[in-house]
Design a protein around this motif. Structure first.
Motif, PDB file in Angstrom:
ATOM      1  N   GLY A 398       0.824  -1.197   0.000  1.00 37.69           N
ATOM      2  CA  GLY A 398       0.000   0.000   0.000  1.00 37.69           C
ATOM      3  C   GLY A 398       0.861   1.252   0.000  1.00 37.69           C
ATOM      4  O   GLY A 398       0.849   2.041  -0.940  1.00 37.69           O
ATOM      5  N   VAL A 425      -3.959  -5.922  -0.350  1.00 42.31           N
ATOM      6  CA  VAL A 425      -2.634  -5.611  -0.882  1.00 42.31           C
ATOM      7  C   VAL A 425      -1.962  -6.905  -1.332  1.00 42.31           C
ATOM      8  O   VAL A 425      -2.356  -7.997  -0.943  1.00 42.31           O
ATOM      9  CB  VAL A 425      -1.762  -4.884   0.163  1.00 42.31           C
ATOM     10  CG1 VAL A 425      -2.384  -3.557   0.550  1.00 42.31           C
ATOM     11  CG2 VAL A 425      -1.532  -5.751   1.402  1.00 42.31           C
ATOM     12  N   SER A 454      -3.919  -9.253   3.572  1.00 36.97           N
ATOM     13  CA  SER A 454      -2.553  -9.283   3.040  1.00 36.97           C
ATOM     14  C   SER A 454      -2.023 -10.703   3.142  1.00 36.97           C
ATOM     15  O   SER A 454      -2.206 -11.375   4.159  1.00 36.97           O
ATOM     16  CB  SER A 454      -1.648  -8.335   3.838  1.00 36.97           C
ATOM     17  OG  SER A 454      -0.286  -8.530   3.501  1.00 36.97           O
TER      18      SER A 454
END
Length: 585
Positions: A398, A425, A454
Motif C-alpha cells: 500500500g 494488498v 494481506s
C-alpha cells in the motif's frame, strides 16, 4: 481516535471540502481544469484548461515571486493518463507557499485513469474474445475489477492465491538451483503452449517469504523440467522441500470467466469476460503521478494533491524482490547486503512515486487497482503526509518507504501516514506484501489506520542485521491506533506487525514505540509449508521497541516472538492483560 473507527473516519473525511490554505493571510490564485476544457484557454472558471500537464506548465511559468498559495481546481470527470504526469523541483511551491491540485467538486470526483479501453473484440471460441493491441501490459481490468492472468491450477477465488503445485527435487545435487523447476510426472500436460508463459513461485522451498514472477524460457517435457529466463530469489528446493508455484499466461489455461491470455509475440489479447466485453481496460502507465527532484539537494517541495482518485496502473513482466547476493547491484556501498533488501531499479515505482521530495501532502486520495505499489517513496523524502485516504486492490504494498542505503546519510523520514484505510494488498506480489512497509527510515508516524487482507504483513519496519549502530536510521518511529485484519493469509515465519535488523547491538535503547494496536486472526492458507504465523514478530535485530496496549487474535505460532530486548506493557499474550485500557468500542 478509536481504532475501530479508522475506516469510518477516512470515509467521513472524504466528504469534507478542503481548504487550500486555511491559515494563509492572502487569497489563493486559482486555476481550473476540466475534461471538456481547452489548453488554449486562460485556465479560469469559464475557460478551464483540459489537462493537468498543461496546468502544471502554466503554473510553473506564473509562480515567479509567489506570494500566496496557488490552487488548481480539477473538475469532476475522467482524465486518461497516457504518459506519467511528472513534477520536478521547477514545480515546487515557493516562499513558504503551496501549489495545490484538488478535486474541486468533491473527493474522488476527478479521476486520473492509467488505462484505456480495449476495443475491436471478436469472438474467438465459446465465450472467449480476441483483439489486437499495440502495446504490452501485465494486468487487465473489467469494469473496475482485476482480471486473472489465465493460470494452472485455477485459483480458488478472486481474493486468494492458492491452490498451488509444488516443485520437486530432480537430483540431490540440484537442490540449490534457482532457474530449473521440476514437477512430478503427469502434473504437466505436454500439449501446453508455454511460449508466453510465466511462473509465480514462493521460492525457497518451505520458506514462504518472497514471490517471484519469471518468464519461462523453455520446457523439457521428458525431464519434467522448466527452464526460467531469470534466477529466482531463493532456490526452488530447500532442505528437501519444494516451492509452491502456479503457471500463468497460456491460452491452454484460459478456461473460466475473468481470465485473460496475452500473446506478446502476436500482440493479441484473449479474454473471457465476467460481464460485458465492452468494459475491459488495459494499463497505459506504471506510474500515474511522479514527483522527483533531480538530487537530494534539489527537491520537489510544497506541493499538495487533495481528493483525487487514481485508478489502474501496470505491473512488470518479470519480478524478483531485490538482488540475490550482496554486491549484485554492481555499485559500491558500505553495506552491500542491503542489495538484498531493496527493490532493484527496474521495480522502483508506484502508482504515485516520490523521490527527492519535502513537504508534500497527499490527502483524501482514493487509489485502486494498481499493478504494483500504490504510494512509493524512494530514498530522500521527508515531511511527506499521506492521510485520510483509501487504498484498495493493490498489486504490491500500500505505502512503501525505501530509505537510503545504511551508513550513507539519513535523508528520509519525519513523514506522517495517518487516518488511512488500506485493503487487499499484494494481489500480484503476495510475497513480502504489506499495508505499510518502512525501510531504513526514522521519525515517522503511522497512526489511525486499518490494514486488511494481506498475504504477508500488515505493518513492517526493516533495515538489515549486519548494520552497526549509527548506520541504520529506523529510529524514532511511532506506531499507534492501528487495526490489522486478515494478515498472513498465504505465508509463514511472519508477524502481522514485523521488524527486522533495526537495532543489532546491545544495549538496545528504546527508540521506537508501538501502542494501541489490535491484530485480528493471523491464519494462513492450508498449503503454506513454513513455520507458523504470529501477531508480532520481532525478527533478528527487532530490538529497541516499547509495546503498550496490544491485542492479538488467533495465530498458528506465538502471538509475540522477540528477543529479550524490548519493553512490553499490557499485551494479551502476557498475564495481567487489562482489556479496559484498549481504546476501541
Amino acid at each position: 481516535m478509536k481504532v475501530v473507527s479508522a475506516a469510518v473516519v477516512v470515509l467521513a473525511a472524504l466528504v469534507v471540502a478542503p481548504s487550500a490554505s486555511a491559515q494563509a493571510p492572502c487569497r489563493p490564485t486559482e486555476f481550473h481544469v476540466a475534461p471538456d476544457g481547452a489548453d488554449r484557454g486562460a485556465g479560469g472558471a469559464r475557460h478551464p484548461w483540459k489537462t493537468i500537464e498543461h496546468a502544471r506548465d502554466q503554473v510553473r511559468a506564473k509562480k515567479k515571486h509567489q506570494k500566496c498559495d496557488i490552487v488548481v481546481n480539477v473538475r469532476a470527470g475522467d482524465y486518461v493518463v497516457g504518459e506519467t504526469i511528472e513534477f520536478t523541483e521547477a514545480d515546487s511551491g515557493e516562499n513558504g507557499h503551496r501549489i495545490v491540485y484538488r478535486s474541486v467538486d468533491g473527493p474522488r470526483k476527478a479521476r486520473l485513469l492509467g488505462a484505456e479501453p480495449l476495443t475491436g473484440w471478436e469472438k474467438y471460441k465459446g465465450e472467449i474474445y480476441r483483439t489486437k493491441v499495440d502495446r504490452t501490459f501485465y494486468t487487465l481490468f473489467e469494469d473496475g475489477r482485476r482480471a486473472t492472468t489465465a493460470r494452472f491450477p485455477n485459483r480458488r477465488s478472486d481474493d486468494v492465491w492458492a491452490p498451488y503445485l509444488t516443485s520437486v527435487l530432480k537430483e540431490p545435487e540440484k537442490e540449490a538451483v534457482h532457474q530449473w523447476l521440476y514437477s512430478r510426472p503427469g502434473e504437466w500436460d505436454k500439449s501446453w503452449n508455454l511460449d508466453n508463459a510465466q511462473v509465480t513461485v514462493w521460492s525457497g522451498g518451505s520458506w514462504s517469504w518472497f514471490t517471484d514472477t519469471v518468464p519461462i524460457q523453455n520446457p523439457s517435457w521428458d525431464d519434467n523440467q522448466l527452464t526460467l529466463e531469470h534466477w529466482t530469489r531463493y532456490a526452488l528446493v530447500n532442505s528437501g522441500g519444494g516451492s509452491r508455484y502456479f503457471l500463468q499466461n497460456s491460452l491452454d489455461f484460459l478456461d473460466q470467466p475473468g481470465e485473460y491470455f496475452f500473446d506478446f509475440a502476436k500482440g493479441e489479447v484473449y479474454y473471457w469476460p465476467r460481464g460485458s466485453i465492452d468494459k475491459v481496460v488495459a494499463p497505459t502507465v506504471q506510474t500515474i503521478l511522479s514527483l522527483a527532484g533531480s538530487a537530494p539537494g534539489k527537491r520537489v517541495q510544497n506541493l499538495a494533491f487533495d481528493g483525487l482518485a487514481l485508478q489502474y496502473s501496470d505491473f512488470v513482466g518479470w519480478y524478483r524482490n531485490g538482488w540475490i547476493s550482496a554486491g549484485d547491484a554492481g555499485v559500491p556501498h558500505k553495506y552491500p547486503e542491503y542489495d538484498r533488501q531493496i527493490e532493484m531499479p527496474r521495480n522502483r515505482f508506484g502508482a504515485v512515486t516520490l523521490t527527492n521530495t519535502r513537504h508534500i501532502d497527499l490527502t483524501r486520495l482514493h487509489i485502486a487497482d494498481t499493478g504494483f505499489t500504490a504510494l512509493y517513496l524512494l530514498f530522500a523524502n521527508d515531511h511527506v503526509r499521506i492521510s485520510d485516504s483509501l487504498l484498495e486492490n493493490i498489486g504490491a504494498d500500500g505505502i512503501k518507504v525505501e530509505g537510503p542505503y545504511p551508513g550513507e546519510g539519513d535523508v528520509a523520514g519525519h513523514n506522517v501516514f495517518t487516518n488511512n484505510y488500506i485493503h487487499h494488498v499484494g494481489e500480484l506480489v503476495p510475497g513480502d506484501a504489506a499495508g505499510v512497509e518502512l525501510m531504513n527510515t526514522g521519525h515517522n508516524e503511522v497512526s489511525h489506520t486499518v490494514v486488511r487482507h494481506s498475504a504477508r504483513y500488515g505493518i513492517s519496519l526493516e533495515v538489515r542485521p549486519e548494520v552497526k549502530d549509527g548506520d541504520g536510521y529506523a529510529h524514532g518511529n511511532v506506531f499507534k491506533y492501528l487495526r490489522i485484519e486478515e494478515a498472513g493469509l498465504d505465508s509463514g515465519d511472519m508477524g502481522a506487525f514485523y521488524t527486522y535488523g533495526v537495532s543489532n547491538t546491545d544495549p538496545h535503547p528504546i527508540t521506537n514505540h508501538v501502542s494501541q494496536v489490535v491484530i485480528g486472526d493471523v491464519i494462513p492458507d492450508a498449503s503454506m509449508p513454513d513455520s507458523g504465523t504470529r501477531g508480532v514478530h520481532m525478527d533478528a535485530g527487532g530490538c529497541g521497541f516499547s509495546f503498550a496496549d496490544i491485542e492479538v487474535g488467533e495465530v498458528t505460532d506465538d502471538k509475540y516472538q522477540s528477543y529479550q530486548c524490548n519493553e512490553v506493557t499490557n499485551a494479551n499474550w502476557a498475564d495481567g492483560f487489562d482489556a479496559s485500557k484498549m481504546e476501541y468500542d
